[in-house]
Design an enzyme around this catalytic site. Structure first.
Site, PDB file in Angstrom:
ATOM      1  N   ASN A  95       0.823  -1.144  -0.030  1.00  0.00           N
ATOM      2  CA  ASN A  95      -0.053  -0.164  -0.110  1.00  0.00           C
ATOM      3  C   ASN A  95       0.968   1.273   0.131  1.00  0.00           C
ATOM      4  O   ASN A  95       2.078   1.340   0.020  1.00  0.00           O
ATOM      5  CB  ASN A  95      -0.876  -0.152   1.259  1.00  0.00           C
ATOM      6  N   ARG A  96       0.250   2.327  -0.131  1.00  0.00           N
ATOM      7  CA  ARG A  96       0.893   3.747  -0.257  1.00  0.00           C
ATOM      8  C   ARG A  96       1.559   4.237   1.022  1.00  0.00           C
ATOM      9  O   ARG A  96       1.907   5.450   1.214  1.00  0.00           O
ATOM     10  CB  ARG A  96       0.119   4.730  -0.834  1.00  0.00           C
TER      11      ARG A  96
END
Length: 402
Positions: free
Chosen positions: A203-204
């Protein structure tokens, strides 16, 4: 502000710290020791600060600098702080302008030690650091790395940017050390679930907010353990950092660290799912254009597990919710449902619609507590939000004591 500089090779790095402090608007008076002036001369300190510089109590005696500097300062920071300087400060010795200033200061004091590993680990230095910390002085842990000559180990001066952040945080809190005696665990970053030796699901999350939380807690006097998942940020000063990659590793590290913690803040973004199997070799692209199927299984819910199985009495559990809103509800309604489902004490709610927050130095959030109260934190630096979160945690500590 007073910038003390003692006689170590790392004195040259204090020039960068002085530049950062003055460019951010602070009025800084450098006070080097005589030994420090052997490494960096008085003209350099004067040019960077715009002030005359002396190490002696006998200069400008009519202004009584050995008393006035400490009395008027909002913060005294010493970087580098040698073993000799720490010993003098711990035992109240005052044989030059800097040690006299330390003895008269009634403002927050920050020491950034730098010395060889053997000196830092010597029982005398350990005792002196412990004594200073008991008095409420901020003594940072030195970094690990290259020292003088070919030596490497713990004892390197933290980077000027990190010392600057600590000074800013201490000033912002006006010297508040409300987490002294508390042990806290913070998680940060985003986990990775590997498909093969090259590819992963992730994820970011950058880890910036979790690192800001760890730094803020350390500045407020807490003993801090930071479990960092795939974050490329430098270790925060004065924080024990455990590096992990997968959700399973994150869970294991957080559960182990939280056994005797007063608070656990789960700022990390664990992957919700992981592949049921991981290929031992790189998955090759098919010539016929077909794609491999991917079977996933759900990862453990670390936040829910922490909330259900409190490791200590009164342990405060804080979760994060990155929400976008959908057909089932808006950001806050989804967050309230998550708070009830997880069972934590506080939930930090971020609206991440359009990728907001990730990788940014700023953040805004709503703090939801288990009693249903919502507190908005307007957009500001992630450090500001970190302190707002610790303020809310501190309120829970006070309630528990009551």
């Amino acid at each position: 502000m007073v910038l003390g500089v003692s006689g170590g090779i790392a004195a040259y790095k204090a020039c960068e710290l002085l530049r950062r402090l003055t460019e951010s608007g602070h009025d800084v008076t450098p006070v080097p020791t005589a030994a420090a002036l052997e490494f960096v001369g008085a003209p350099t300190w004067s040019a960077l600060s715009g002030k005359p510089v002396s190490a002696e109590v006998w200069d400008a005696v009519h202004e009584v600098p050995h008393v006035r500097l400490g009395q008027e300062a909002d913060l005294v920071v010493v970087a580098p702080a040698t073993a000799d300087l720490l010993a003098k400060a711990a035992h109240g010795l005052a044989d030059d302008l800097l040690t006299n200033t330390l003895l008269t200061a009634r403002c927050p004091v920050v020491f950034a030690p730098a010395m060889h590993t053997e000196m830092w680990e010597h029982p005398a230095t350990v005792a002196n650091v412990a004594l200073l910390r008991e008095r409420g002085v901020v003594v940072l842990d030195p970094a690990s790395g290259r020292l003088t000559g070919a030596d490497t180990g713990r004892g390197r001066l933290p980077e000027p940017a990190q010392i600057f952040e600590v000074c800013t945080a201490v000033l912002a809190r006006s010297g508040v050390r409300d987490l002294v005696g508390r042990r806290v665990v913070v998680s940060a970053g985003g986990t990775r679930e590997y498909l093969d030796p090259v590819r992963f699901l992730g994820n970011r999350s950058s880890g910036l907010q979790g690192f800001a939380l760890a730094s803020a807690a350390a500045a407020r006097g807490a003993e801090v353990v930071l479990v960092a998942a795939n974050a490329t940020l430098a270790d925060p000063v004065g924080v024990e950092v455990i590096r992990v990659e997968t959700t399973a590793q994150l869970r294991e590290a957080v559960l182990a660290a939280s056994v005797d913690a007063d608070a656990v803040v789960m700022a990390a973004a664990p992957a919700d799912y992981r592949p049921t199997s991981v290929s031992e070799s790189k998955i090759k692209k098919a010539d016929d254009g077909s794609a491999p199927s991917l079977e996933l299984t759900q990862n453990p819910d670390i936040l829910r597990e922490l909330a259900r199985e409190r490791r200590t009495e009164g342990q405060v559990i804080v979760g994060f919710a990155a929400e976008t809103g959908d057909a089932t509800g808006d950001v806050l309604s989804l967050a309230r449902a998550k708070l009830a489902r997880k069972g934590c004490d506080l939930l930090v709610v971020n609206d991440v619609s359009g990728g907001a927050v990730f990788g940014s130095d700023e953040n805004e959030a709503v703090l939801l507590d288990a009693d249903g109260h919502a507190t908005e934190v307007p957009r500001a630096s992630k450090g500001v939000l970190a302190h707002a979160i610790w303020d809310a945690v501190g309120t829970r500590f006070i309630s528990d004591l009551g």
